[in-house]
Design an enzyme around this catalytic site. Structure first.
Site, PDB file in Angstrom:
ATOM      1  CB  CYS A 138      -0.963   0.019   1.339  1.00 41.94           C
ATOM      2  SG  CYS A 138      -1.811  -1.612   1.294  1.00 41.94           S
ATOM      3  CB  ALA A 155      -0.783   0.919  -3.817  1.00 42.52           C
ATOM      4  NE  ARG A 168       1.029   8.523 -10.369  1.00 47.31           N
ATOM      5  CZ  ARG A 168       0.848   9.707 -10.058  1.00 47.31           C
ATOM      6  NH1 ARG A 168      -0.130  10.358  -9.534  1.00 47.31           N
ATOM      7  NH2 ARG A 168       2.062  10.536 -10.459  1.00 47.31           N
ATOM      8  CE1 TYR A 177       3.760 -12.871  -0.846  1.00 53.30           C
ATOM      9  CE2 TYR A 177       5.092 -11.269  -0.069  1.00 53.30           C
ATOM     10  CZ  TYR A 177       4.838 -12.584  -0.845  1.00 53.30           C
ATOM     11  OH  TYR A 177       6.239 -13.226  -1.191  1.00 53.30           O
ATOM     12  CG  HIS A 181       7.769  -6.610  -8.307  1.00 50.51           C
ATOM     13  ND1 HIS A 181       8.365  -6.024  -9.571  1.00 50.51           N
ATOM     14  CD2 HIS A 181       7.562  -6.037  -7.358  1.00 50.51           C
ATOM     15  CE1 HIS A 181       7.710  -4.651  -9.165  1.00 50.51           C
ATOM     16  NE2 HIS A 181       7.382  -4.771  -7.890  1.00 50.51           N
ATOM     17  CE  LYS A 214       9.007   0.840 -13.183  1.00 52.06           C
ATOM     18  NZ  LYS A 214       9.178   2.223 -12.361  1.00 52.06           N
ATOM     19  NE  ARG A 222      11.023   5.421  -5.827  1.00 44.50           N
ATOM     20  CZ  ARG A 222      10.146   6.190  -6.249  1.00 44.50           C
ATOM     21  NH1 ARG A 222       8.967   6.434  -5.499  1.00 44.50           N
ATOM     22  NH2 ARG A 222      10.065   6.752  -7.394  1.00 44.50           N
TER      23      ARG A 222
HETATM   24  N1  LIG Z   1       3.843   2.400 -12.936  1.00 45.75           N
HETATM   25  C1  LIG Z   1       4.370   3.261 -12.241  1.00 45.75           C
HETATM   26  O1  LIG Z   1       4.235   4.503 -12.782  1.00 45.75           O
HETATM   27  C2  LIG Z   1       4.962   3.366 -11.006  1.00 45.75           C
HETATM   28  C3  LIG Z   1       5.164   4.394  -9.958  1.00 45.75           C
HETATM   29  C4  LIG Z   1       5.877   4.159  -9.133  1.00 45.75           C
HETATM   30  C5  LIG Z   1       6.097   3.021  -8.535  1.00 45.75           C
HETATM   31  N2  LIG Z   1       6.255   1.931  -9.372  1.00 45.75           N
HETATM   32  C6  LIG Z   1       6.347   0.521  -8.897  1.00 45.75           C
HETATM   33  O2  LIG Z   1       5.676   0.072  -7.970  1.00 45.75           O
HETATM   34  C7  LIG Z   1       6.323  -0.684  -7.072  1.00 45.75           C
HETATM   35  C8  LIG Z   1       5.975  -0.057  -5.646  1.00 45.75           C
HETATM   36  O3  LIG Z   1       6.542   1.231  -5.834  1.00 45.75           O
HETATM   37  P1  LIG Z   1       6.154   2.444  -4.805  1.00 45.75           P
HETATM   38  O4  LIG Z   1       6.725   3.667  -5.040  1.00 45.75           O
HETATM   39  O5  LIG Z   1       4.818   2.261  -4.330  1.00 45.75           O
HETATM   40  O6  LIG Z   1       7.011   1.754  -3.271  1.00 45.75           O
HETATM   41  P2  LIG Z   1       6.748   2.285  -1.787  1.00 45.75           P
HETATM   42  O7  LIG Z   1       8.153   1.857  -1.231  1.00 45.75           O
HETATM   43  O8  LIG Z   1       6.195   3.704  -1.722  1.00 45.75           O
HETATM   44  O9  LIG Z   1       5.725   1.168  -1.246  1.00 45.75           O
HETATM   45  C9  LIG Z   1       6.223  -0.123  -1.184  1.00 45.75           C
HETATM   46  C10 LIG Z   1       5.070  -0.769  -0.227  1.00 45.75           C
HETATM   47  O10 LIG Z   1       5.190  -2.040   0.032  1.00 45.75           O
HETATM   48  C11 LIG Z   1       5.259  -2.516   1.421  1.00 45.75           C
HETATM   49  N3  LIG Z   1       6.012  -3.890   1.522  1.00 45.75           N
HETATM   50  C12 LIG Z   1       7.158  -3.916   1.436  1.00 45.75           C
HETATM   51  N4  LIG Z   1       7.358  -5.311   1.988  1.00 45.75           N
HETATM   52  C13 LIG Z   1       6.100  -5.721   1.787  1.00 45.75           C
HETATM   53  C14 LIG Z   1       5.769  -7.316   2.069  1.00 45.75           C
HETATM   54  N5  LIG Z   1       6.484  -8.076   2.293  1.00 45.75           N
HETATM   55  N6  LIG Z   1       4.400  -7.309   1.968  1.00 45.75           N
HETATM   56  C15 LIG Z   1       3.514  -6.293   1.960  1.00 45.75           C
HETATM   57  N7  LIG Z   1       3.919  -5.325   1.687  1.00 45.75           N
HETATM   58  C16 LIG Z   1       5.243  -4.946   1.830  1.00 45.75           C
HETATM   59  C17 LIG Z   1       5.613  -1.155   2.068  1.00 45.75           C
HETATM   60  O11 LIG Z   1       5.445  -1.286   3.471  1.00 45.75           O
HETATM   61  C18 LIG Z   1       5.225   0.030   1.446  1.00 45.75           C
HETATM   62  O12 LIG Z   1       4.194   0.260   1.778  1.00 45.75           O
HETATM   63  C19 LIG Z   1       7.682  -0.774  -7.381  1.00 45.75           C
HETATM   64  O13 LIG Z   1       7.965  -1.679  -8.395  1.00 45.75           O
HETATM   65  C20 LIG Z   1       7.921   0.708  -8.414  1.00 45.75           C
HETATM   66  O14 LIG Z   1       8.715   0.580  -9.284  1.00 45.75           O
HETATM   67  C21 LIG Z   1       5.521   2.031 -10.409  1.00 45.75           C
END
Ligand SMILES: NC(=O)c1ccc[n+]([C@@H]2O[C@H](COP(=O)([O-])OP(=O)(O)OC[C@H]3O[C@@H](n4cnc5c(N)ncnc54)[C@H](O)[C@@H]3O)[C@@H](O)[C@H]2O)c1
Length: 365
Positions: free
Chosen positions: A9, A13, A16, A56, A77, A95, A167
């Site tokens: 989350c 998430a 977007r 999860y 992933h 991605k 990141r």
């Molecule tokens: N498509 C796009 O435009 C876009 C934009 C941003 C990020 N992303 C991708 O989305 C993914 C997440 O990015 P983000 O920016 O949301 O990262 P983030 O660090 O903001 O969020 C990741 C979340 O995952 C949780 N998490 C970590 N380990 C976990 C586990 N084992 N079980 C459950 N939850 C867990 C964390 O607590 C956190 O809330 C990455 O792969 C990133 O590259 C894509």
């Protein structure tokens, strides 16, 4: 109605996918998972998901969902997607697909053994209205033979607070080449319908800012710039023997097309562009009131995924597409470390990157 369980989350998430999913018919977010309980609680309250899980696996096994969205950091992933597939769920994976090609291959094999399940990778730019329009122009041959592509994707993400630690490091899927670059590595293949043959890249300031060059099949040359430490810009320019186009992704009227011999500053061209901008204004206002094309691209990628599930149709972005983009990212990583161009057909990029990571971790320890 597809019942969706969303794992992770975090930023993507909350800002977007969950807002975008509200406007997609045929899918309902039924369960959320995050290891951070306060984040889980806050996001669940904001978006109203009924079931919440800190682990999860519990969501996958007991969440009563048909499909799972994997929105955790990239190192997780492949494991999360594999667990969802094993439990018979359709899977949407953010991605980059994974960090290693062997993980991609294992996922591809698992998905091929379960053909009734749909699996897609979240390259949302494929669903962006202006990118799709640009792809059609290129596909119709309006630009003639494509010779040059220029792309820019920059943000001030690292300038603010709360930039997640993963990141900042390429070995955990962060850094400009992975975070922003992987979007454009897929975009190049999607726009041109060609594979990359050779790449070179340079990356500085802890991977905050990177440059990338490629030669595509057929000879088109690519030059790209990525940064997480400057003002926001997102643009793609395609130059062909008969004309060029420019897509400014942060502008609703951001698709411009010019013929060879037409100068953007010429009075006739300026007038034409001004009329086009004025005509587009009512739709621009409507779109911005609804979150703009950026948010809409996420809604559209979900519509495509829901459509693939309900109509048993092919997904818009396959696991093989995800693997291809990763091959380019790994080759760019190798190039940025060796300062040499890397060919995609004979690269040992993955092996190189693993050794680089091991050495890097040793030095840090
Ligand atoms: N498509 C796009 O435009 C876009 C934009 C941003 C990020 N992303 C991708 O989305 C993914 C997440 O990015 P983000 O920016 O949301 O990262 P983030 O660090 O903001 O969020 C990741 C979340 O995952 C949780 N998490 C970590 N380990 C976990 C586990 N084992 N079980 C459950 N939850 C867990 C964390 O607590 C956190 O809330 C990455 O792969 C990133 O590259 C894509």
């Amino acid at each position: 109605m597809i019942r969706l369980g969303l794992i992770g989350c975090g930023g993507v998430a909350e800002s977007r996918h969950l807002p975008a999913l509200r406007r997609v018919r045929g899918v309902r977010v039924a369960a959320l998972a995050d290891v951070d309980p306060s984040r889980l609680e806050r996001v669940a309250r904001r978006f109203g998901a009924a079931r919440r899980y800190e682990n999860y696996s519990d969501l996958i096994e007991g969440g009563d969902v048909d499909a799972v969205a994997v929105c955790v950091p990239p190192t997780l992933h492949a494991d999360a997607a594999r667990a969802a597939l094993d439990a018979g769920k359709h899977v949407f994976i953010e991605k980059p697909l994974a960090l290693g090609l062997a993980e991609c291959d294992r996922l591809i094999e698992a998905a091929e053994a379960r053909r009734a399940l749909k699996v897609t990778v979240g390259f949302n730019l494929r669903a962006h209205r202006l990118v799709r329009a640009a792809r059609e122009i290129v596909g119709r041959g309006e630009l003639g033979e494509v010779k040059l592509v220029g792309t820019t994707f920059t943000s001030g993400a690292r300038l603010g607070e709360g930039f997640a630690d993963w990141r900042t490091r390429r070995e955990s899927g962060g850094g400009a080449l992975f975070e922003q670059g992987s979007h454009h590595f897929d975009l190049l293949r999607f726009l041109l319908g060609r594979e990359a043959e050779e790449v070179s890249a340079a990356s500085g300031r802890a991977d905050e800012t990177a440059t990338f060059m490629a030669r595509m099949e057929g000879g088109a040359q690519v030059v790209s710039a990525f940064s997480e430490g400057t003002a926001e810009s997102h643009a793609v320019e395609v130059y062909g023997a008969r004309g060029r186009l420019r897509v400014s992704l942060y502008r609703a009227d951001g698709l411009e097309q010019f013929r060879v011999g037409e100068y953007a500053g010429a009075p006739r061209v300026r007038l034409r562009e001004a009329v086009r901008t004025l005509r587009a204004l009512p739709r621009v206002m409507q779109r911005s009131a609804r979150g703009g094309d950026q948010l809409e691209s996420y809604a559209e990628e979900w519509r495509q995924f829901v459509g693939a599930i309900t109509r048993d149709a092919p997904v818009a972005c396959t696991l093989r597409d995800g693997r291809r983009a990763l091959e380019i990212a790994l080759a760019a990583w190798e190039s940025s470390a060796t300062r040499r161009a890397v060919r995609l057909d004979d690269t040992k990029a993955e092996e190189f990157c693993q050794q680089w990571t091991a050495k890097h971790q040793e030095t840090q320890a």
